[in-house]
Design an enzyme around this catalytic site. Structure first.
Site, PDB file in Angstrom:
ATOM      1  N   LEU A  19      -9.041  -3.686  -1.786  1.00  0.00           N
ATOM      2  CA  LEU A  19     -10.169  -4.530  -1.392  1.00  0.00           C
ATOM      3  C   LEU A  19     -10.849  -4.085  -0.105  1.00  0.00           C
ATOM      4  O   LEU A  19     -11.824  -4.708   0.324  1.00  0.00           O
ATOM      5  CB  LEU A  19      -9.696  -5.983  -1.262  1.00  0.00           C
ATOM      6  CG  LEU A  19      -9.333  -6.647  -2.598  1.00  0.00           C
ATOM      7  CD1 LEU A  19      -8.480  -7.886  -2.383  1.00  0.00           C
ATOM      8  CD2 LEU A  19     -10.596  -6.994  -3.380  1.00  0.00           C
ATOM      9  N   THR A  20     -10.369  -3.009   0.502  1.00  0.00           N
ATOM     10  CA  THR A  20     -11.028  -2.482   1.704  1.00  0.00           C
ATOM     11  C   THR A  20     -12.186  -1.563   1.362  1.00  0.00           C
ATOM     12  O   THR A  20     -13.033  -1.280   2.215  1.00  0.00           O
ATOM     13  CB  THR A  20     -10.034  -1.695   2.569  1.00  0.00           C
ATOM     14  OG1 THR A  20      -9.630  -0.501   1.864  1.00  0.00           O
ATOM     15  CG2 THR A  20      -8.815  -2.526   2.916  1.00  0.00           C
ATOM     16  N   GLY A  21     -12.201  -1.046   0.133  1.00  0.00           N
ATOM     17  CA  GLY A  21     -13.212  -0.077  -0.255  1.00  0.00           C
ATOM     18  C   GLY A  21     -12.909   1.327   0.220  1.00  0.00           C
ATOM     19  O   GLY A  21     -13.680   2.266  -0.047  1.00  0.00           O
ATOM     20  N   HIS A  49      14.494 -11.877  -0.506  1.00  0.00           N
ATOM     21  CA  HIS A  49      13.393 -10.989  -0.879  1.00  0.00           C
ATOM     22  C   HIS A  49      13.062 -11.102  -2.373  1.00  0.00           C
ATOM     23  O   HIS A  49      11.891 -11.098  -2.768  1.00  0.00           O
ATOM     24  CB  HIS A  49      13.771  -9.556  -0.521  1.00  0.00           C
ATOM     25  CG  HIS A  49      12.603  -8.668  -0.268  1.00  0.00           C
ATOM     26  ND1 HIS A  49      12.690  -7.509   0.443  1.00  0.00           N
ATOM     27  CD2 HIS A  49      11.306  -8.756  -0.626  1.00  0.00           C
ATOM     28  CE1 HIS A  49      11.510  -6.927   0.521  1.00  0.00           C
ATOM     29  NE2 HIS A  49      10.657  -7.656  -0.140  1.00  0.00           N
ATOM     30  N   LEU A  96      -5.060  -7.709   0.953  1.00  0.00           N
ATOM     31  CA  LEU A  96      -6.130  -6.739   0.729  1.00  0.00           C
ATOM     32  C   LEU A  96      -5.888  -5.924  -0.544  1.00  0.00           C
ATOM     33  O   LEU A  96      -6.446  -4.845  -0.729  1.00  0.00           O
ATOM     34  CB  LEU A  96      -6.260  -5.809   1.942  1.00  0.00           C
ATOM     35  CG  LEU A  96      -6.707  -6.510   3.230  1.00  0.00           C
ATOM     36  CD1 LEU A  96      -6.658  -5.548   4.417  1.00  0.00           C
ATOM     37  CD2 LEU A  96      -8.107  -7.082   3.071  1.00  0.00           C
ATOM     38  N   GLY A  97      -5.045  -6.464  -1.429  1.00  0.00           N
ATOM     39  CA  GLY A  97      -4.806  -5.799  -2.710  1.00  0.00           C
ATOM     40  C   GLY A  97      -4.246  -4.402  -2.556  1.00  0.00           C
ATOM     41  O   GLY A  97      -4.617  -3.495  -3.295  1.00  0.00           O
ATOM     42  N   ARG A  98      -3.326  -4.214  -1.583  1.00  0.00           N
ATOM     43  CA  ARG A  98      -2.719  -2.910  -1.276  1.00  0.00           C
ATOM     44  C   ARG A  98      -3.796  -1.887  -0.888  1.00  0.00           C
ATOM     45  O   ARG A  98      -3.693  -0.709  -1.202  1.00  0.00           O
ATOM     46  CB  ARG A  98      -1.887  -2.403  -2.449  1.00  0.00           C
ATOM     47  CG  ARG A  98      -0.849  -3.391  -2.925  1.00  0.00           C
ATOM     48  CD  ARG A  98      -0.050  -2.873  -4.098  1.00  0.00           C
ATOM     49  NE  ARG A  98       0.631  -3.958  -4.779  1.00  0.00           N
ATOM     50  CZ  ARG A  98       1.768  -4.525  -4.384  1.00  0.00           C
ATOM     51  NH1 ARG A  98       2.365  -4.080  -3.311  1.00  0.00           N
ATOM     52  NH2 ARG A  98       2.303  -5.516  -5.069  1.00  0.00           N
ATOM     53  N   GLY A  99      -4.824  -2.367  -0.226  1.00  0.00           N
ATOM     54  CA  GLY A  99      -5.906  -1.497   0.242  1.00  0.00           C
ATOM     55  C   GLY A  99      -7.090  -1.420  -0.694  1.00  0.00           C
ATOM     56  O   GLY A  99      -8.177  -0.982  -0.298  1.00  0.00           O
ATOM     57  N   TYR A 138      12.793  -2.073   3.993  1.00  0.00           N
ATOM     58  CA  TYR A 138      11.657  -1.237   4.357  1.00  0.00           C
ATOM     59  C   TYR A 138      12.155  -0.044   5.183  1.00  0.00           C
ATOM     60  O   TYR A 138      12.627  -0.202   6.308  1.00  0.00           O
ATOM     61  CB  TYR A 138      10.628  -2.013   5.181  1.00  0.00           C
ATOM     62  CG  TYR A 138      10.011  -3.209   4.488  1.00  0.00           C
ATOM     63  CD1 TYR A 138       9.991  -3.329   3.097  1.00  0.00           C
ATOM     64  CD2 TYR A 138       9.430  -4.230   5.232  1.00  0.00           C
ATOM     65  CE1 TYR A 138       9.431  -4.427   2.483  1.00  0.00           C
ATOM     66  CE2 TYR A 138       8.850  -5.339   4.614  1.00  0.00           C
ATOM     67  CZ  TYR A 138       8.861  -5.436   3.239  1.00  0.00           C
ATOM     68  OH  TYR A 138       8.287  -6.529   2.631  1.00  0.00           O
TER      69      TYR A 138
END
Length: 330
Positions: free
Chosen positions: A211-213, A125, A206-209, A57
């Site tokens: 699922l945050t909407g 990894h 969160l599905g890479r964001g 990373y």
């Protein structure tokens, strides 16, 4: 913050962990070391003690971002990092290695960047199919004997590989992507973990964001965000289709007085204490929102409604580009 056991390691971790990747790379611009440390401090103050990074990373930058925080709070933190992906001098990807000699070099480099003497959980990894997993795990086990690592983990491996690895040395955790939109590991991998008393650590819960909407169109993503660089779930019309699925959770969220992100995390949490989600963020209010998911109680009826709203087969796009899919379930 409730604690749960990390598989067969004897280590206790917070019910919700913190994925550090986005602080250094992939989700837009990296944050400064001071900003990273401030957010990590906030997470620890709120009860999170399980922090996840990797040597790849930011080509080592993420581990360096944690060094000051680790120096102050070493006894209070359970730190996981990983090896396998290699990066060049300019950050370019330079292959992958599970070679025993490389593993011993990689752990020393991670310890130096982190500024610590021992890594709590050390993951492979990704598995290189050209190297017998028994050889790689044998080298990892040597690190435990040397006192450089406390517990061993694997990431994105098959149930068969997990069993082979566990025969060599106890595996404490298997990490894989898991969320409402990524559920295929429920078929074989999570059952294999449970049979062997291996914790399942869920990254991208969160599905890479998704699922945050918060991400509904291309302009919602910052420059340099890898999701807009060929990720199948966010390109070629898939984003629009997937957003329409996420919208189906709106009424459930309102009924629970929760955000979409909290419903998504509560769904993962409800799957069992042996499944530990590690959402990441660069923003304090998102951190607090994520922690708030622990207070969202979902009934069996709620869970059924969530899964009916987002059927796995309705999700558009694979979770990784085809070029990277060969490293999954190896």
């Amino acid at each position: 913050m409730r604690k749960v056991g990390l598989g067969q390691s004897g280590i206790q971790v917070s019910r919700l962990g913190f994925g550090c990747m986005g602080l250094a790379e992939f989700y837009g611009d990296a944050v400064s070391n001071n900003e990273a440390e401030s957010l990590l401090e906030a997470a620890l103050e709120r009860g999170i003690n399980f922090f996840d990074t990797a040597d790849m990373y930011g080509a080592g930058k993420n581990e360096e971002q944690l060094s000051g925080f680790m120096k102050k709070h070493r006894k209070d933190v359970v730190l996981a990092t990983k090896f396998a992906f290699q990066r060049g001098e300019n950050g370019e990807f330079a292959g992958m290695s599970n070679d025993p000699k490389y593993i011993k070099e990689a752990v020393d480099a991670s310890l130096k960047r982190l500024g610590i003497d021992v890594i709590d959980l050390y993951y492979m990894h990704r598995r290189d199919r050209n190297v017998p997993v028994e050889d790689s795990v044998g080298a990892m086990a040597d690190l435990v004997k040397a006192g450089k690592v406390r517990a061993l983990g694997l990431s994105e491996v098959s149930a068969e590989t997990l069993r082979k690895a566990n025969d060599v040395h106890p595996i404490s955790a298997l990490q894989s992507e898991y969320s409402i939109v990524t559920r295929e590991m429920e078929d074989e991998i999570i059952p294999a973990c449970r049979a062997l008393n291996v914790a399942f650590v869920a990254y991208s819960p969160l599905g890479r964001g998704l699922l945050t909407g918060a991400y509904r169109k291309e302009s919602d993503f910052g420059s340099g965000d890898y999701r807009m660089m060929g990720n199948p779930r966010f390109s070629d019309g898939a984003l629009e289709k997937n957003v329409s699925l996420v919208d189906q959770l709106t009424d459930i969220a309102k009924d629970k007085d929760a955000s979409l992100a909290q419903i998504a995390l509560a769904w993962v949490i409800a799957k069992g204490d042996d499944i530990i989600p590690i959402p990441g963020t660069k923003k304090l209010h998102r951190l607090e929102e994520n922690i708030g998911a622990l207070n969202v109680n979902l009934t069996d009826t709620d869970i059924e409604a969530i899964e009916k709203a987002i059927p796995q087969e309705a999700v558009a796009g694979a979770r990784y580009p085809e070029s990277r899919s060969s490293t999954l379930y190896a």
